[in-house]
Design a protein around this motif. Structure first.
Motif, PDB file in Angstrom:
ATOM      1  N   HIS A 120       0.818  -1.088  -0.050  1.00 37.36           N
ATOM      2  CA  HIS A 120       0.167  -0.039  -0.151  1.00 37.36           C
ATOM      3  C   HIS A 120       0.932   1.238  -0.056  1.00 37.36           C
ATOM      4  CE1 HIS A 120      -3.313  -2.782   0.388  1.00 37.36           C
ATOM      5  NE2 HIS A 120      -2.881  -3.241   1.366  1.00 37.36           N
ATOM      6  N   ASP A 121       0.816   2.088   1.092  1.00 35.02           N
ATOM      7  CA  ASP A 121       1.672   3.123   1.067  1.00 35.02           C
ATOM      8  C   ASP A 121       3.171   3.120   1.853  1.00 35.02           C
ATOM      9  OD1 ASP A 121       0.471   2.775   3.684  1.00 35.02           O
ATOM     10  OD2 ASP A 121      -0.286   4.937   3.857  1.00 35.02           O
ATOM     11  N   TRP A 122       3.353   1.825   1.998  1.00 37.94           N
ATOM     12  CA  TRP A 122       4.447   1.406   2.823  1.00 37.94           C
ATOM     13  C   TRP A 122       6.060   2.051   2.048  1.00 37.94           C
ATOM     14  CZ3 TRP A 122       5.915  -0.528   7.302  1.00 37.94           C
ATOM     15  CH2 TRP A 122       7.010  -1.000   7.623  1.00 37.94           C
ATOM     16  N   THR A 123       6.677   2.445   2.868  1.00 42.04           N
ATOM     17  CA  THR A 123       8.037   3.050   2.424  1.00 42.04           C
ATOM     18  C   THR A 123       9.411   2.503   2.805  1.00 42.04           C
ATOM     19  OG1 THR A 123       8.031   4.915   4.151  1.00 42.04           O
ATOM     20  CG2 THR A 123       7.209   5.525   2.309  1.00 42.04           C
ATOM     21  N   ASP A 131       0.461 -14.041  -4.573  1.00 41.07           N
ATOM     22  CA  ASP A 131      -0.702 -14.296  -3.865  1.00 41.07           C
ATOM     23  C   ASP A 131      -1.719 -14.372  -4.747  1.00 41.07           C
ATOM     24  OD1 ASP A 131      -1.680 -14.276  -1.276  1.00 41.07           O
ATOM     25  OD2 ASP A 131      -2.436 -12.398  -1.429  1.00 41.07           O
ATOM     26  N   ASP A 132      -2.797 -13.230  -4.644  1.00 40.62           N
ATOM     27  CA  ASP A 132      -3.799 -13.200  -5.596  1.00 40.62           C
ATOM     28  C   ASP A 132      -3.274 -12.985  -7.154  1.00 40.62           C
ATOM     29  OD1 ASP A 132      -5.723 -13.539  -3.484  1.00 40.62           O
ATOM     30  OD2 ASP A 132      -5.736 -11.409  -3.243  1.00 40.62           O
ATOM     31  N   ALA A 133      -2.246 -12.317  -7.209  1.00 44.66           N
ATOM     32  CA  ALA A 133      -1.691 -12.241  -8.538  1.00 44.66           C
ATOM     33  C   ALA A 133      -0.027 -12.372  -8.411  1.00 44.66           C
ATOM     34  CB  ALA A 133      -1.825 -10.475  -8.769  1.00 44.66           C
ATOM     35  N   ASP A 134       0.489 -12.526  -9.344  1.00 51.01           N
ATOM     36  CA  ASP A 134       1.986 -12.904  -9.524  1.00 51.01           C
ATOM     37  C   ASP A 134       2.875 -11.721  -8.815  1.00 51.01           C
ATOM     38  OD1 ASP A 134       1.754 -14.956 -10.442  1.00 51.01           O
ATOM     39  OD2 ASP A 134       2.224 -14.454 -12.395  1.00 51.01           O
ATOM     40  N   GLN A 135       3.868 -11.915  -8.098  1.00 48.14           N
ATOM     41  CA  GLN A 135       4.776 -10.721  -7.515  1.00 48.14           C
ATOM     42  C   GLN A 135       4.235  -9.781  -6.962  1.00 48.14           C
ATOM     43  OE1 GLN A 135       8.520 -11.860  -7.944  1.00 48.14           O
ATOM     44  NE2 GLN A 135       7.026 -13.306  -7.254  1.00 48.14           N
ATOM     45  N   GLU A 136       3.386  -9.923  -6.165  1.00 49.69           N
ATOM     46  CA  GLU A 136       2.739  -8.746  -5.386  1.00 49.69           C
ATOM     47  C   GLU A 136       3.479  -8.207  -4.071  1.00 49.69           C
ATOM     48  OE1 GLU A 136      -1.665  -8.350  -4.852  1.00 49.69           O
ATOM     49  OE2 GLU A 136      -1.311 -10.576  -4.629  1.00 49.69           O
ATOM     50  N   CYS A 137       3.474  -6.968  -3.746  1.00 48.15           N
ATOM     51  CA  CYS A 137       4.199  -6.329  -2.889  1.00 48.15           C
ATOM     52  C   CYS A 137       3.825  -6.335  -1.541  1.00 48.15           C
ATOM     53  CB  CYS A 137       4.620  -4.780  -3.178  1.00 48.15           C
ATOM     54  SG  CYS A 137       5.526  -3.838  -2.243  1.00 48.15           S
ATOM     55  N   PHE A 138       4.732  -7.350  -0.586  1.00 48.56           N
ATOM     56  CA  PHE A 138       4.501  -7.008   0.919  1.00 48.56           C
ATOM     57  C   PHE A 138       5.351  -6.511   1.794  1.00 48.56           C
ATOM     58  CE2 PHE A 138       2.271 -10.709  -1.194  1.00 48.56           C
ATOM     59  CZ  PHE A 138       0.961 -10.905  -0.513  1.00 48.56           C
TER      60      PHE A 138
END
Length: 336
Positions: A120-123, A131-138
């Motif tokens: 989301h707005d993580w810096t 996850d739901d899509a390939d290579q999502e940002c966590f």
């Protein structure tokens, strides 16, 4: 003749150079296109059951090989979050167990992220995971306790979870069901999974420790009647668990050939009693239909209609001289 031969050779040479140039251009074009769409696939979780992993909790490296180890490592963190944000520690730990695979999932091991919280707005640091899509940002944390804090903030700062905080903190079943209702998870069995974990490992003891003298043991009513009225969200499975019987027993008692149900449907849940459960203002009463507990907005007229008796009969049965009633008042609705 010599001129003709020379002309032919020159033509062949020019044609051949042109072909090579085209081929080189195509090759270069293909290479650029490949570089633009190349995606690096990360390895899937391959950890074995019982394999030990290491987590950073409150700045200390903790080894986890089982769900019991996970609970021991995070119970204090969950209790602190409960004191600060009012989320039952039992619910937080159960969600952590379920979503991180007791700390063995890739996100928890490599990123100390136990609740699958996305960027989301993580810096800060991040990790990419399918996850739901390939290579999502966590989000990636240097200590798992910050994952627990973000979980608390996630629930407490979003309006769609506001109903959670109106529930009693000892009502872990209510919290589990409301989480699903508010859209936290799409899995229909998510509440049952949380409740099962809490009861299997006695996680509600951590709620009791935080609440201390204010803790009130929260139990659903024990229904003594022989009939149950199907409510929204009920299934054969959930009803059979509620009354400690098998689905087949429930079907046999009610001569049902399928597992489909309808709201308001009456089901027998006891072979030996003629009593039924009274329904009071949309909720079930823990007493049989020989007594009715007055709900908000009810009158002698509405109650008499509900049980198909006259107002006069109700007054005589209960020694009433007028039609006034109070919420919670117990009324006989037939002779014993």
């Amino acid at each position: 003749m010599k001129r003709i031969i020379m002309l032919c050779l020159l033509t062949c040479f020019v044609f051949s150079c042109g072909t090579k140039k085209v081929a080189v251009k195509k090759k270069t074009s293909n290479k650029q296109r490949t570089e633009q769409v190349s995606i690096r696939k990360l390895p899937k979780e391959t950890r074995k059951v019982g394999e030990e992993v290491e987590e950073v909790v409150n700045g200390v490296a903790v080894k986890i090989a089982s769900t019991e180890d996970y609970i021991a490592a995070f119970k204090t963190v969950a209790q602190e979050e409960m004191r600060l944000y009012g989320i039952p520690a039992s619910i937080t730990i159960a969600q952590g167990i379920l979503e991180s695979n007791s700390g063995k999932g890739r996100l928890s091991v490599e990123a100390n992220n136990h609740f699958g919280i996305k960027c989301h707005d993580w810096t800060g640091e991040r990790i990419f995971h399918d996850d739901d899509a390939d290579q999502e940002c966590f989000r990636k944390y240097n200590d798992a306790k910050y994952s627990y804090r973000d979980h608390s903030l996630f629930l407490s700062q979003r309006s769609r979870y506001a109903a959670l905080f109106k529930l009693k903190k000892e009502d872990y079943k209510g919290w589990a069901k409301e989480l699903r209702k508010a859209g936290y998870a799409t899995d229909k069995k998510y509440p049952d999974k949380l409740i099962d974990l809490i009861e299997r490992y006695g996680l509600n003891q951590f709620d009791e420790e935080v609440l201390g003298n204010t803790y009130v043991k929260f139990e659903e009513p024990i229904y003594s009647g022989a009939t149950y009225f199907v409510e929204k969200g009920d299934s054969m499975y959930s009803i059979s668990k509620k009354f400690n019987m098998s689905i087949k027993e429930l079907q046999d008692l009610n001569n049902l050939k399928s597992s489909s149900l309808s709201i308001g449907q009456e089901l027998r849940i006891n072979r030996n009693s003629e009593d039924t459960i009274a329904v009071v203002s949309g909720t079930k009463s823990p007493i049989t239909n020989t007594v009715h507990i007055v709900g908000k907005g009810e009158t002698l007229y509405s109650i008499s209609k509900k049980y198909n008796i006259s107002i006069n009969e109700l007054q005589q049965l209960n020694g009433l001289n007028d039609t006034g009633l109070s919420v919670g008042q117990r009324l006989k609705i037939k002779n014993q």
